[in-house]
Enzyme design. Structure first.
Site, PDB file in Angstrom:
ATOM      1  N   HIS A 135       0.685  -1.041   0.142  1.00 16.96           N
ATOM      2  CA  HIS A 135      -0.044  -0.083  -0.094  1.00 16.96           C
ATOM      3  C   HIS A 135       0.770   1.243   0.017  1.00 16.96           C
ATOM      4  O   HIS A 135       1.869   1.247   0.618  1.00 16.96           O
ATOM      5  CB  HIS A 135      -1.006   0.141   1.175  1.00 16.96           C
ATOM      6  CG  HIS A 135      -2.044   0.930   1.197  1.00 16.96           C
ATOM      7  ND1 HIS A 135      -2.008   2.449   1.033  1.00 16.96           N
ATOM      8  CD2 HIS A 135      -3.323   0.795   0.955  1.00 16.96           C
ATOM      9  CE1 HIS A 135      -3.170   3.009   0.864  1.00 16.96           C
ATOM     10  NE2 HIS A 135      -3.940   1.928   0.890  1.00 16.96           N
ATOM     11  N   GLU A 167      -3.769   0.922  -7.226  1.00 15.82           N
ATOM     12  CA  GLU A 167      -4.440   2.104  -6.616  1.00 15.82           C
ATOM     13  C   GLU A 167      -3.249   3.415  -6.832  1.00 15.82           C
ATOM     14  O   GLU A 167      -2.470   3.527  -6.418  1.00 15.82           O
ATOM     15  CB  GLU A 167      -4.370   1.770  -4.949  1.00 15.82           C
ATOM     16  CG  GLU A 167      -5.179   1.060  -4.645  1.00 15.82           C
ATOM     17  CD  GLU A 167      -5.492   1.042  -3.048  1.00 15.82           C
ATOM     18  OE1 GLU A 167      -6.572   0.618  -2.655  1.00 15.82           O
ATOM     19  OE2 GLU A 167      -4.898   1.721  -2.286  1.00 15.82           O
TER      20      GLU A 167
HETATM   21  P1  PGA Z   1     -10.081   4.966  -0.459  1.00 11.92           P
HETATM   22  O1  PGA Z   1      -8.730   4.252   0.071  1.00 11.92           O
HETATM   23  O2  PGA Z   1     -11.154   4.047  -0.932  1.00 11.92           O
HETATM   24  O3  PGA Z   1     -10.171   5.850   1.012  1.00 11.92           O
HETATM   25  O4  PGA Z   1      -9.641   5.785  -1.599  1.00 11.92           O
HETATM   26  C1  PGA Z   1      -8.381   2.957  -0.873  1.00 11.92           C
HETATM   27  C2  PGA Z   1      -7.187   2.565   0.067  1.00 11.92           C
HETATM   28  O5  PGA Z   1      -6.241   3.282   0.345  1.00 11.92           O
HETATM   29  O6  PGA Z   1      -6.902   1.061  -0.100  1.00 11.92           O
END
Ligand code: PGA
Length: 220
Positions: A98, A147
């Site tokens: 992450h 992401e």
């Molecule tokens: P969010 O976060 O849905 O609040 O954008 C996603 C994540 O950090 O896994």
């Protein structure tokens, strides 16, 4: 065809009472979720709640538990660390890579490769997060979550078209299951899950309200 994977990342939120209340709401919808045979749900609470979340679900149900991290070390004299062997008793998945961990905790590719190795050693399935198609992916990984940093917690998700394109580039490397994450809500979830290269979603902020997370599962 693999199931649509819908992952809740509860991050460093919720104490005991709040976690119980969240779980109670989810459990009210347990039978409904179990009937959704084309979907698999993974809940990632903080370490102290892995046990109670895991105990709430039988092995056969399509709701699983994931950790948000593991130690880069195997069991040993590493005060304060929680290792893969320990987590495996309470979880089936682990989030690794992450951007919040890469940025705030200095997690490097080397460290992440080590964590993936340890998760696989103990039978935990890594969900490996990348911020773009350029990120290195350790071997043994089967599930990727794309992401983009700008989309995390910003209410500005990537476009479904671009997320689909990036997913296709990642899939060209190996037949990964690719999830999209970043400002996913019950309103926009199906614009992502409707794309042919996107196999699920990773939800942060919008998963903190259990009712909203249920809607995301229903709409995905
Ligand atoms: P969010 O976060 O849905 O609040 O954008 C996603 C994540 O950090 O896994």
């Amino acid at each position: 065809m693999s199931k649509l994977l819908i992952v809740a990342n509860l991050k460093s939120y919720k104490n005991l009472d709040e976690s119980k209340a969240w779980l109670d709401v989810l459990l009210k919808h347990k039978d409904e979720i179990q009937r959704m045979e084309d979907k698999e749900i993974v809940i990632c609470p903080s370490f102290p709640y892995l046990f109670s979340f895991n105990s709430a679900f039988s092995e056969s149900i399509n709701i699983k538990v994931g950790a948000q991290n593991i130690s880069p070390f195997d069991e040993g004299a590493y005060t304060g660390e929680v290792n893969a062997k320990q987590v495996k008793d309470f979880a089936q998945f682990v989030l690794l890579g992450h951007s919040e961990r890469r940025t705030n905790f200095g997690e490097t590719d080397d460290m992440l490769f080590k964590k993936v190795e340890l998760s696989l050693k103990y039978g935990l399935s890594p969900i490996f997060l990348v911020q773009g198609e350029e990120n290195a992916i350790p071997s043994g990984v089967n599930v990727i979550a794309y992401e983009p940093v700008f989309a995390i917690g910003s209410s500005t998700p990537d476009t479904p078209e671009n997320a689909d394109k990036v997913s296709s580039i990642i899939k060209a490397k190996k037949d990964y299951q690719v999830l999209y994450g970043g400002s996913v809500t019950s309103q926009n979830v199906n614009s992502f899950t409707g794309k042919s290269n996107i196999n699920g979603v990773l939800v942060g902020g919008a998963s903190l309200e259990a009712e909203e997370f249920i809607k995301i599962i229903q709409n995905a």
